[in-house]
Design an enzyme around this catalytic site. Structure first.
Site, PDB file in Angstrom:
ATOM      1  N   ASN A  94       5.170  13.827  11.244  1.00 52.68           N
ATOM      2  CA  ASN A  94       4.835  12.391   9.814  1.00 52.68           C
ATOM      3  C   ASN A  94       4.808  12.397   8.033  1.00 52.68           C
ATOM      4  OD1 ASN A  94       5.369  10.445  11.797  1.00 52.68           O
ATOM      5  ND2 ASN A  94       3.340   9.991  12.819  1.00 52.68           N
TER       6      ASN A  94
ATOM      7  N   GLU B 137       3.493   8.417   2.486  1.00 49.40           N
ATOM      8  CA  GLU B 137       3.102   6.522   2.922  1.00 49.40           C
ATOM      9  C   GLU B 137       1.776   6.144   2.135  1.00 49.40           C
ATOM     10  OE1 GLU B 137       4.552   6.117   7.049  1.00 49.40           O
ATOM     11  OE2 GLU B 137       3.580   8.429   7.081  1.00 49.40           O
TER      12      GLU B 137
ATOM     13  N   THR C 221      23.633   3.216  -4.493  1.00 50.56           N
ATOM     14  CA  THR C 221      23.591   1.874  -5.409  1.00 50.56           C
ATOM     15  C   THR C 221      23.280   1.652  -4.061  1.00 50.56           C
ATOM     16  OG1 THR C 221      25.850   1.295  -5.363  1.00 50.56           O
ATOM     17  CG2 THR C 221      24.515   2.785  -7.515  1.00 50.56           C
ATOM     18  N   HIS C 222      22.121   0.121  -4.100  1.00 49.37           N
ATOM     19  CA  HIS C 222      21.603  -0.622  -2.648  1.00 49.37           C
ATOM     20  C   HIS C 222      21.355   0.001  -1.555  1.00 49.37           C
ATOM     21  CE1 HIS C 222      24.086  -4.221  -5.438  1.00 49.37           C
ATOM     22  NE2 HIS C 222      24.891  -3.115  -6.135  1.00 49.37           N
TER      23      HIS C 222
ATOM     24  N   LYS D 238     -15.533  -1.296 -15.141  1.00 51.37           N
ATOM     25  CA  LYS D 238     -16.146  -0.034 -14.705  1.00 51.37           C
ATOM     26  C   LYS D 238     -15.284   0.504 -13.977  1.00 51.37           C
ATOM     27  CE  LYS D 238     -19.277   0.495 -18.041  1.00 51.37           C
ATOM     28  NZ  LYS D 238     -19.633  -0.968 -17.890  1.00 51.37           N
TER      29      LYS D 238
ATOM     30  N   TYR E  80     -20.095  -9.656 -26.855  1.00 56.18           N
ATOM     31  CA  TYR E  80     -20.411  -8.578 -25.560  1.00 56.18           C
ATOM     32  C   TYR E  80     -20.443  -9.479 -24.451  1.00 56.18           C
ATOM     33  CZ  TYR E  80     -22.214  -5.460 -22.050  1.00 56.18           C
ATOM     34  OH  TYR E  80     -22.368  -4.796 -20.241  1.00 56.18           O
TER      35      TYR E  80
ATOM     36  N   ASN F  71     -24.579  -2.040 -25.971  1.00 56.69           N
ATOM     37  CA  ASN F  71     -23.187  -2.133 -26.214  1.00 56.69           C
ATOM     38  C   ASN F  71     -22.588  -1.559 -27.108  1.00 56.69           C
ATOM     39  OD1 ASN F  71     -24.144  -4.823 -25.091  1.00 56.69           O
ATOM     40  ND2 ASN F  71     -24.483  -6.376 -26.786  1.00 56.69           N
TER      41      ASN F  71
ATOM     42  N   SER G  69       0.819  13.483  15.237  1.00 56.42           N
ATOM     43  CA  SER G  69       1.346  11.988  16.258  1.00 56.42           C
ATOM     44  C   SER G  69      -0.520  12.181  17.489  1.00 56.42           C
ATOM     45  CB  SER G  69       2.504  10.943  16.525  1.00 56.42           C
ATOM     46  OG  SER G  69       2.149  10.504  17.814  1.00 56.42           O
TER      47      SER G  69
ATOM     48  N   GLN H 202     -19.283  -5.278 -17.763  1.00 56.72           N
ATOM     49  CA  GLN H 202     -19.930  -4.325 -16.747  1.00 56.72           C
ATOM     50  C   GLN H 202     -18.470  -3.557 -15.436  1.00 56.72           C
ATOM     51  OE1 GLN H 202     -24.138  -3.529 -16.059  1.00 56.72           O
ATOM     52  NE2 GLN H 202     -23.645  -4.289 -14.287  1.00 56.72           N
TER      53      GLN H 202
ATOM     54  N   SER I 213     -26.322  -1.520 -12.639  1.00 56.58           N
ATOM     55  CA  SER I 213     -24.631  -0.432 -12.229  1.00 56.58           C
ATOM     56  C   SER I 213     -24.844   1.004 -12.231  1.00 56.58           C
ATOM     57  CB  SER I 213     -23.876  -1.260 -13.547  1.00 56.58           C
ATOM     58  OG  SER I 213     -24.939  -0.324 -15.102  1.00 56.58           O
TER      59      SER I 213
ATOM     60  N   LYS J   6       6.194  14.752  16.799  1.00 53.63           N
ATOM     61  CA  LYS J   6       6.004  13.995  15.310  1.00 53.63           C
ATOM     62  C   LYS J   6       5.639  14.869  14.318  1.00 53.63           C
ATOM     63  CE  LYS J   6       6.673   9.632  14.602  1.00 53.63           C
ATOM     64  NZ  LYS J   6       7.795   8.886  14.209  1.00 53.63           N
TER      65      LYS J   6
HETATM   66  N1  ARG Z   1     -24.321  -2.211 -18.489  1.00 57.67           N
HETATM   67  C1  ARG Z   1     -23.988  -2.789 -19.170  1.00 57.67           C
HETATM   68  C2  ARG Z   1     -22.264  -2.467 -19.313  1.00 57.67           C
HETATM   69  O1  ARG Z   1     -21.468  -1.989 -18.382  1.00 57.67           O
HETATM   70  C3  ARG Z   1     -24.367  -1.589 -20.401  1.00 57.67           C
HETATM   71  C4  ARG Z   1     -24.604  -3.108 -21.554  1.00 57.67           C
HETATM   72  C5  ARG Z   1     -25.182  -3.578 -21.476  1.00 57.67           C
HETATM   73  N2  ARG Z   1     -25.598  -5.096 -22.348  1.00 57.67           N
HETATM   74  C6  ARG Z   1     -26.185  -5.824 -22.336  1.00 57.67           C
HETATM   75  N3  ARG Z   1     -26.333  -6.555 -23.563  1.00 57.67           N
HETATM   76  N4  ARG Z   1     -26.513  -5.548 -21.365  1.00 57.67           N
HETATM   77  O2  ARG Z   1     -21.795  -3.475 -19.760  1.00 57.67           O
END
Ligand code: ARG
Length: 470
Positions: free
Chosen positions: A296, A301, A166-167, A336, A328, A121, A288, A333, A34, A294
């Site tokens: 735009n 958008e 409205t509408h 993110k 956990y 964790n 364009s 993971q 990660s 144009k």
């Molecule tokens: N990269 C992991 C995450 O984002 C960190 C925690 C890892 N913990 C584990 N027990 N493998 O969640």
């Protein structure tokens, strides 16, 4: 700062420890690693490690000498990363192991003591909360900036008359300032939701360790305070396993994105040839490749379209979390990417929206002319019948409907009808009725609290400045 793909990194700290001898398969790495995503948490990770280290020293869990070495090493790593000199290793999986491994290179054995009484964790849960707290603060600032731009425009156009719909059909004339202030309210509530989210997320998971807490005599209040949290999370299982703060963020982000998309859609409409109400600045218009005439509204958008990503991110995390047993699971993971992408998307959309609105010019003549179309003052006429002839509103509604029909038949606007024509429908009508049929009178008369009258809008502008910008 691209992640290096070296199979084995220098230094201590690989997660495989003494238990796993053979190297992981490339596929295991590919699905597990990660660092490309979570290296964004480097500053938070180092701050949390420093707080943890200082606490371990204060509690006598590690020596002062080791603590000093660790703190110095963490500062060095922080600078290396800031300067782009840090080598991230994919074999070290994530930001936590990358930092720890480099620490071992820098300070030797002491580094191995930092992970006492903690786990990745509680580390990652802490890092993400810290990151999101800062993001919410930045988002609040961007929202206030957009509100400021909208409020300035609203002030400039407190008396500019436009059709209210409205509408998407002409309903009653409104003022442009009033219309823009509607968005100021929406973004104000978005800020309120962000503040709620921030308040609830501001509890520190650090010290929950892997899931159950620790046998070391740690001081969770000390680390929480050092990191600006209101206190430690009360339950270690909850601390490492819930991501409701991230779901809440994505939820409020989705609502905000929807608000932005509605404003974006109005900009697209207003700038269209059908409306011709507004013109974006050159800086926020695109051309364009084939049609030279144009201008735009691509940015509007795209703001409208990017809402899809944000709503998708909310769905993605909700599905990750659904049915996940405590505590956990590596599933977490996956929290993110949706969070980071959403923050990035919204920060760009908010800035682009502020840029578009601030440079937007309105064709006030055209808007006013359109405001009178579609018999938009019919309600004013009905209200006049109620007020002056003491008619029940339902009767006035019917009489006005007949007058509108008559005007339509004759191809006239309501104030183009002759008094005789009007009296053929309702004999009590007098010349005075023409006083309420113009669009200016119409908006001026709607001076109830929260209404569209220019004077109300001016009051609302100064109230909004006080409520949102001080
Ligand atoms: N990269 C992991 C995450 O984002 C960190 C925690 C890892 N913990 C584990 N027990 N493998 O969640």
């Amino acid at each position: 700062m691209t992640a290096k793909s070296a199979k084995r990194a220098p230094g201590a700290g690989t997660v495989r420890g003494g238990r796993l001898d053979a190297a992981p398969s490339d596929l295991m790495d590919a699905i597990n690693v990660s660092i490309d995503v979570d290296k964004r948490l480097h500053a938070e990770d180092i701050a949390a490690s420093k707080a943890h280290c200082a606490m371990l020293v204060r509690q006598g869990i590690i020596s002062e000498a080791d603590g000093d070495a660790i703190l110095g090493g963490l500062d060095t790593i922080g600078k290396e990363i800031e300067d782009g000199r840090f080598l991230f290793h994919r074999s070290l999986e994530d930001i936590h192991m990358n930092v720890e491994s480099r620490l071992a290179e820098l300070v030797g054995d002491a580094a191995g003591r930092l992970h006492t009484a903690r786990s990745r964790n509680d580390q990652v849960a802490t890092d993400l909360r810290l990151w999101l707290r800062q993001t919410l603060d930045d988002m609040d600032e961007a929202l206030a900036g957009l509100q400021a731009v909208l409020i300035d425009k609203a002030e400039a156009h407190a008396g500019t008359v436009m059709p209210g719909f409205t509408h998407l059909q002409a309903a009653q004339p409104v003022t442009l300032g009033h219309h823009l202030l509607a968005y100021v309210e929406m973004f104000g509530r978005d800020r309120g939701r962000a503040a709620d989210c921030r308040r609830r997320l501001n509890q520190c998971p650090l010290g929950a360790a892997a899931l159950a807490g620790t046998s070391f005599p740690i001081d969770r209040r000390m680390t929480a305070e050092a990191l600006g949290f209101d206190g430690p999370c009360a339950n270690s299982l909850d601390a490492v396993s819930d991501r409701d703060f991230a779901m809440e963020f994505l939820g409020l982000a989705a609502v905000l994105a929807v608000h932005l998309s509605r404003l974006a859609e109005e900009i697209v409409l207003w700038c269209s040839d059908a409306f011709k109400f507004a013109r974006l600045s050159d800086a926020f218009s695109t051309g364009s490749s084939i049609m030279p005439q144009k201008r735009n509204p691509d940015a509007a958008e795209l703001v409208r379209a990017k809402t899809g990503r944000v709503i998708g991110a909310l769905g993605a995390l909700l599905v990750v979390m659904k049915g996940l047993p405590l505590a956990y699971g590596k599933d977490l993971q996956e929290d993110k990417v949706p969070v980071f992408k959403t923050a990035e998307t919204l920060s760009l959309s908010l800035a682009a929206m502020a840029g578009m609105v601030s440079g937007m010019e309105f064709d006030t003549g055209r808007m006013k002319a359109d405001a009178g179309g579609g018999f938009s003052t019919a309600t004013d006429l009905a209200d006049w019948l109620v007020r002056e002839l003491d008619m029940p509103f339902r009767d006035a509604h019917r009489v006005t409907g007949r007058l509108v029909g008559l005007a339509e038949e004759k191809g006239l606007s309501l104030d183009g009808l002759h008094l005789d024509d009007m009296q053929s429908v309702e004999k009590g009508i007098t010349e005075a009725v023409f006083g309420v049929l113009g669009v200016d009178n119409s908006v001026t008369s709607r001076d109830s609290f929260g209404g569209t009258a220019p004077e109300r809008v001016r009051q609302a502008v100064s109230a909004a400045r006080k409520r949102f910008l001080t």
